[in-house]
Motif scaffolding. Structure first.
Motif, PDB file in Angstrom:
ATOM      1  N   ASP A 167       6.031 -28.579-126.842  1.00 14.99           N
ATOM      2  CA  ASP A 167       4.669 -28.867-126.376  1.00 14.99           C
ATOM      3  C   ASP A 167       4.735 -29.937-125.296  1.00 14.99           C
ATOM      4  OD1 ASP A 167       3.427 -27.172-128.290  1.00 14.99           O
ATOM      5  OD2 ASP A 167       3.667 -28.743-129.809  1.00 14.99           O
ATOM      6  N   PHE A 168       3.931 -29.768-124.257  1.00 16.28           N
ATOM      7  CA  PHE A 168       3.899 -30.789-123.208  1.00 16.28           C
ATOM      8  C   PHE A 168       2.465 -31.113-122.832  1.00 16.28           C
ATOM      9  CE2 PHE A 168       4.088 -26.774-120.855  1.00 16.28           C
ATOM     10  CZ  PHE A 168       3.129 -26.944-119.861  1.00 16.28           C
ATOM     11  N   THR A 169       2.273 -32.358-122.349  1.00 10.84           N
ATOM     12  CA  THR A 169       0.958 -32.818-121.904  1.00 10.84           C
ATOM     13  C   THR A 169       1.119 -33.508-120.567  1.00 10.84           C
ATOM     14  OG1 THR A 169       0.284 -33.186-124.198  1.00 10.84           O
ATOM     15  CG2 THR A 169      -1.037 -34.252-122.492  1.00 10.84           C
ATOM     16  N   TYR A 170       0.290 -33.100-119.608  1.00  7.26           N
ATOM     17  CA  TYR A 170       0.281 -33.742-118.298  1.00  7.26           C
ATOM     18  C   TYR A 170      -1.085 -34.386-118.124  1.00  7.26           C
ATOM     19  CZ  TYR A 170       0.357 -34.555-113.300  1.00  7.26           C
ATOM     20  OH  TYR A 170       0.296 -35.140-112.067  1.00  7.26           O
ATOM     21  N   THR A 171      -1.090 -35.628-117.661  1.00  8.78           N
ATOM     22  CA  THR A 171      -2.331 -36.347-117.403  1.00  8.78           C
ATOM     23  C   THR A 171      -2.546 -36.406-115.900  1.00  8.78           C
ATOM     24  OG1 THR A 171      -1.953 -37.685-119.384  1.00  8.78           O
ATOM     25  CG2 THR A 171      -3.590 -38.490-117.808  1.00  8.78           C
ATOM     26  N   ALA A 172      -3.662 -35.826-115.445  1.00  6.96           N
ATOM     27  CA  ALA A 172      -3.974 -35.791-114.010  1.00  6.96           C
ATOM     28  C   ALA A 172      -4.188 -37.205-113.474  1.00  6.96           C
ATOM     29  CB  ALA A 172      -5.205 -34.937-113.767  1.00  6.96           C
ATOM     30  N   THR A 173      -3.759 -37.430-112.232  1.00  2.97           N
ATOM     31  CA  THR A 173      -3.910 -38.746-111.608  1.00  2.97           C
ATOM     32  C   THR A 173      -4.854 -38.720-110.411  1.00  2.97           C
ATOM     33  OG1 THR A 173      -1.988 -38.355-110.183  1.00  2.97           O
ATOM     34  CG2 THR A 173      -1.584 -39.442-112.309  1.00  2.97           C
ATOM     35  N   GLN A 174      -5.195 -37.531-109.924  1.00  2.00           N
ATOM     36  CA  GLN A 174      -6.046 -37.389-108.740  1.00  2.00           C
ATOM     37  C   GLN A 174      -7.329 -36.626-109.089  1.00  2.00           C
ATOM     38  OE1 GLN A 174      -5.044 -38.651-105.665  1.00  2.00           O
ATOM     39  NE2 GLN A 174      -3.247 -39.432-106.749  1.00  2.00           N
ATOM     40  N   VAL A 175      -8.345 -36.839-108.279  1.00  2.00           N
ATOM     41  CA  VAL A 175      -9.598 -36.098-108.423  1.00  2.00           C
ATOM     42  C   VAL A 175      -9.450 -34.769-107.684  1.00  2.00           C
ATOM     43  CG1 VAL A 175     -12.064 -36.093-107.862  1.00  2.00           C
ATOM     44  CG2 VAL A 175     -10.965 -38.206-108.624  1.00  2.00           C
ATOM     45  N   ASN A 176      -9.930 -33.705-108.314  1.00  5.41           N
ATOM     46  CA  ASN A 176      -9.913 -32.373-107.708  1.00  5.41           C
ATOM     47  C   ASN A 176     -11.341 -31.848-107.718  1.00  5.41           C
ATOM     48  OD1 ASN A 176      -9.476 -29.762-106.884  1.00  5.41           O
ATOM     49  ND2 ASN A 176      -8.129 -29.204-108.570  1.00  5.41           N
ATOM     50  N   ASN A 177     -12.063 -32.071-106.596  1.00  6.06           N
ATOM     51  CA  ASN A 177     -13.471 -31.696-106.527  1.00  6.06           C
ATOM     52  C   ASN A 177     -13.687 -30.191-106.444  1.00  6.06           C
ATOM     53  OD1 ASN A 177     -14.484 -34.323-106.687  1.00  6.06           O
ATOM     54  ND2 ASN A 177     -14.100 -34.662-104.511  1.00  6.06           N
ATOM     55  N   GLY A 178     -12.775 -29.483-105.800  1.00  9.92           N
ATOM     56  CA  GLY A 178     -12.915 -28.027-105.670  1.00  9.92           C
ATOM     57  C   GLY A 178     -12.108 -27.314-106.733  1.00  9.92           C
ATOM     58  N   LEU A 179     -12.547 -27.380-107.965  1.00 11.58           N
ATOM     59  CA  LEU A 179     -11.785 -26.853-109.094  1.00 11.58           C
ATOM     60  C   LEU A 179     -11.594 -25.332-109.022  1.00 11.58           C
ATOM     61  CD1 LEU A 179     -10.451 -28.218-111.478  1.00 11.58           C
ATOM     62  CD2 LEU A 179     -12.486 -27.744-112.817  1.00 11.58           C
ATOM     63  N   ALA A 180     -12.640 -24.601-108.635  1.00 13.52           N
ATOM     64  CA  ALA A 180     -12.552 -23.142-108.572  1.00 13.52           C
ATOM     65  C   ALA A 180     -11.498 -22.722-107.548  1.00 13.52           C
ATOM     66  CB  ALA A 180     -13.903 -22.549-108.207  1.00 13.52           C
ATOM     67  N   GLY A 181     -10.582 -21.879-107.966  1.00  8.14           N
ATOM     68  CA  GLY A 181      -9.519 -21.406-107.075  1.00  8.14           C
ATOM     69  C   GLY A 181      -8.273 -22.277-107.076  1.00  8.14           C
ATOM     70  N   SER A 182      -8.338 -23.426-107.768  1.00  8.45           N
ATOM     71  CA  SER A 182      -7.163 -24.294-107.862  1.00  8.45           C
ATOM     72  C   SER A 182      -6.102 -23.609-108.721  1.00  8.45           C
ATOM     73  CB  SER A 182      -7.529 -25.633-108.498  1.00  8.45           C
ATOM     74  OG  SER A 182      -8.418 -26.341-107.678  1.00  8.45           O
ATOM     75  N   LYS A 183      -4.851 -24.046-108.552  1.00  7.43           N
ATOM     76  CA  LYS A 183      -3.755 -23.487-109.348  1.00  7.43           C
ATOM     77  C   LYS A 183      -2.972 -24.610-110.009  1.00  7.43           C
ATOM     78  CE  LYS A 183      -3.371 -19.362-106.760  1.00  7.43           C
ATOM     79  NZ  LYS A 183      -2.754 -18.252-106.315  1.00  7.43           N
ATOM     80  N   ILE A 184      -2.555 -24.357-111.235  1.00  2.00           N
ATOM     81  CA  ILE A 184      -1.703 -25.275-111.985  1.00  2.00           C
ATOM     82  C   ILE A 184      -0.362 -24.566-112.147  1.00  2.00           C
ATOM     83  CG2 ILE A 184      -1.405 -26.608-114.100  1.00  2.00           C
ATOM     84  CD1 ILE A 184      -4.024 -27.314-112.725  1.00  2.00           C
ATOM     85  N   LYS A 185       0.693 -25.247-111.747  1.00  2.00           N
ATOM     86  CA  LYS A 185       2.042 -24.685-111.854  1.00  2.00           C
ATOM     87  C   LYS A 185       2.856 -25.598-112.765  1.00  2.00           C
ATOM     88  CE  LYS A 185       5.900 -23.395-108.822  1.00  2.00           C
ATOM     89  NZ  LYS A 185       6.320 -23.385-107.394  1.00  2.00           N
ATOM     90  N   ALA A 186       3.476 -25.004-113.787  1.00  2.00           N
ATOM     91  CA  ALA A 186       4.347 -25.754-114.698  1.00  2.00           C
ATOM     92  C   ALA A 186       5.762 -25.210-114.551  1.00  2.00           C
ATOM     93  CB  ALA A 186       3.870 -25.626-116.136  1.00  2.00           C
ATOM     94  N   ILE A 187       6.731 -26.117-114.464  1.00  2.18           N
ATOM     95  CA  ILE A 187       8.136 -25.756-114.294  1.00  2.18           C
ATOM     96  C   ILE A 187       8.927 -26.422-115.408  1.00  2.18           C
ATOM     97  CG2 ILE A 187      10.122 -25.800-112.730  1.00  2.18           C
ATOM     98  CD1 ILE A 187       7.775 -26.536-110.564  1.00  2.18           C
TER      99      ILE A 187
END
Length: 189
Positions: A154-174
């Motif tokens: 199990d992993f947890t990532y805590t965001a550090t930046q604001v992402n105002n345009g959430l729709a269409g954003s992508k999250i990539k995990a490696i």
């Protein structure tokens, strides 16, 4: 394939008999199998790629066994499957990349401090998970290492930046395992 409990006839046979049979000891028993035949012709590109992958995996496994620091050999020995040795366990680990099973973005609303949680598995051990967040236009907004839980999957990532345009954003995990293989999963919001 025949098996023998080291009877009077087969004893402790080992090796090839007449280019037809191969005797070897496995798990306290003598195993008899048909001798392998040499392949004719050149390998296909896919076969050549597989052969190269096994060659590199074999070198990795031999390196684990020969390393004076026995910690990795002991770690592999601790998770042996039935009828497996450290060499074959290390070879299997090298050949099998980790897999990101899921990325849960339910608690990610585009704010700093939001959590992205996921599951990364490997046949031996996941050593790290890196997360990248991309804006809808493909621009990298942030990246960083996720925190692995005590179970190593199990992993947890805590965001550090604001992402105002959430729709269409992508999250990539490696995910990366001990030999350095990578498994990647990308989800769109």
């Amino acid at each position: 394939m025949a098996h023998s409990n080291n009877s009077l006839v087969t004893g402790k046979f080992s090796g090839t008999l007449g280019k037809e049979l191969v005797f070897r000891e496995w798990d306290g028993k003598t195993v008899v199998a048909k001798a392998p035949k040499r392949r004719k012709g050149k390998p296909t590109p896919e076969q050549a790629e597989t052969q190269e992958k096994f060659l590199i995996a074999s070198r990795y496994a031999r390196g684990i066994i020969r390393n004076p620091d026995r910690s990795m050999a002991e770690a592999y020995a601790a998770v042996l499957k039935p009828r497996q040795n450290v060499y074959s366990r290390a070879l299997e680990d090298y050949i099998s990349p980790p897999v990101i099973k899921n990325i849960n973005t339910r608690n990610y609303k585009g704010k700093a401090g939001d959590k992205i949680v996921g599951l990364a598995i490997d046949d031996f051990r996941v050593v790290s998970v890196r997360v990248e967040i991309y804006a809808a236009d493909g621009k990298l907004l942030e990246e960083g290492n996720a925190e692995l839980s005590f179970n190593g999957v199990d992993f947890t990532y805590t965001a550090t930046q604001v992402n105002n345009g959430l729709a269409g954003s992508k999250i990539k995990a490696i995910a990366t395992d001990v030999p350095g293989n990578e498994g990647i999963l990308v989800v769109s919001l």
